[in-house]
Design a protein around this motif. Structure first.
Motif, PDB file in Angstrom:
ATOM      1  N   THR A  26       3.585  -4.333   9.504  1.00 27.52           N
ATOM      2  CA  THR A  26       4.777  -4.872   8.993  1.00 27.52           C
ATOM      3  C   THR A  26       5.349  -4.012   7.889  1.00 27.52           C
ATOM      4  O   THR A  26       6.428  -4.038   7.639  1.00 27.52           O
ATOM      5  N   PHE A  27       4.520  -3.231   7.297  1.00 24.57           N
ATOM      6  CA  PHE A  27       4.900  -2.399   6.168  1.00 24.57           C
ATOM      7  C   PHE A  27       4.606  -0.954   6.268  1.00 24.57           C
ATOM      8  O   PHE A  27       3.755  -0.310   5.532  1.00 24.57           O
ATOM      9  N   PRO A  28       5.129  -0.215   7.286  1.00 18.83           N
ATOM     10  CA  PRO A  28       4.517   0.773   7.669  1.00 18.83           C
ATOM     11  C   PRO A  28       5.030   1.990   6.671  1.00 18.83           C
ATOM     12  O   PRO A  28       4.070   2.949   6.415  1.00 18.83           O
ATOM     13  N   LEU A  29       5.881   1.835   5.751  1.00 18.97           N
ATOM     14  CA  LEU A  29       6.096   2.702   4.744  1.00 18.97           C
ATOM     15  C   LEU A  29       5.360   2.582   3.372  1.00 18.97           C
ATOM     16  O   LEU A  29       5.624   3.736   2.492  1.00 18.97           O
ATOM     17  N   ASP A  30       5.070   1.432   3.211  1.00 27.98           N
ATOM     18  CA  ASP A  30       4.632   1.180   1.816  1.00 27.98           C
ATOM     19  C   ASP A  30       3.369  -0.052   2.057  1.00 27.98           C
ATOM     20  O   ASP A  30       3.209  -0.653   1.021  1.00 27.98           O
ATOM     21  N   ALA A  31       2.401   0.216   3.127  1.00 32.03           N
ATOM     22  CA  ALA A  31       1.565  -0.528   3.277  1.00 32.03           C
ATOM     23  C   ALA A  31       0.471  -0.547   2.065  1.00 32.03           C
ATOM     24  O   ALA A  31       0.072   0.506   1.597  1.00 32.03           O
ATOM     25  N   TRP A  32      -0.193  -1.570   1.756  1.00 32.06           N
ATOM     26  CA  TRP A  32      -1.320  -1.625   0.915  1.00 32.06           C
ATOM     27  C   TRP A  32      -2.622  -0.897   1.491  1.00 32.06           C
ATOM     28  O   TRP A  32      -2.905  -1.086   2.696  1.00 32.06           O
ATOM     29  N   SER A  33      -3.271  -0.346   0.822  1.00 33.54           N
ATOM     30  CA  SER A  33      -4.924   0.091   1.193  1.00 33.54           C
ATOM     31  C   SER A  33      -5.712  -0.982   1.304  1.00 33.54           C
ATOM     32  O   SER A  33      -5.562  -2.251   0.637  1.00 33.54           O
ATOM     33  N   GLU A  34      -6.623  -0.824   2.006  1.00 34.41           N
ATOM     34  CA  GLU A  34      -7.697  -1.925   2.056  1.00 34.41           C
ATOM     35  C   GLU A  34      -8.499  -2.051   0.933  1.00 34.41           C
ATOM     36  O   GLU A  34      -8.673  -3.237   0.339  1.00 34.41           O
TER      37      GLU A  34
END
Length: 143
Positions: free
Chosen positions: A16-24
């Motif tokens: 959903t957020f490939p450019l600014d995904a949260w880390s695990e």
């Protein structure tokens, strides 16, 4: 949401957020604050996690931290159901208003938020990792 949900949640996050995904690690940090100041939920379709959402709440304010729905389930009402749950939880926690940031280039999400009574209150310039602005929105909560 529980830690056991993280593999599915992180797959949705990346899609959903490939450019600014949260880390695990960031997501684990959010879960560590449940239920004290956080509320995270998942949506299931046929026993598969297809969406998740999170809320931060403190005193009389709350923030929508995230809402993500797998692309093939977008437009089915799941995102609205997730937002409805976050609004209800904010009220249960005594929040008088709720805030969020949404990508300036995500017109679909902005339309949903406006439908739910959110109003634009400002812009955070270059907020996202790729330089995209964030639209700041607020909704006052009734008693």
């Amino acid at each position: 949401m529980t830690e056991a949900d993280l593999p599915a949640v992180m797959a949705i996050e990346q899609a959903t957020f490939p450019l600014d995904a949260w880390s695990e690690g960031m997501m684990r940090g959010e879960l560590a604050d449940m239920p004290r100041s956080r509320h995270y939920v998942v949506a299931l379709v046929d026993s598969e996690i297809v969406a998740y959402a999170g809320l931060a709440a403190a005193a009389d304010q709350a923030d929508v931290q995230t809402i993500a729905v797998l692309e093939k389930h977008q437009g089915t009402g799941i995102g609205s159901a997730m937002l409805t749950e976050l609004l209800a939880e904010a009220r249960r926690r005594g929040a008088r208003e709720i805030f969020l940031e949404v990508r300036a280039d995500n017109a679909r999400a902005q339309t949903v938020y406006r439908h739910f009574g959110f109003e634009e209150i400002g812009t955070r310039r270059r907020y996202y990792d790729d330089g995209t602005d964030a639209i700041m929105m607020r909704r006052k909560l009734d008693g």
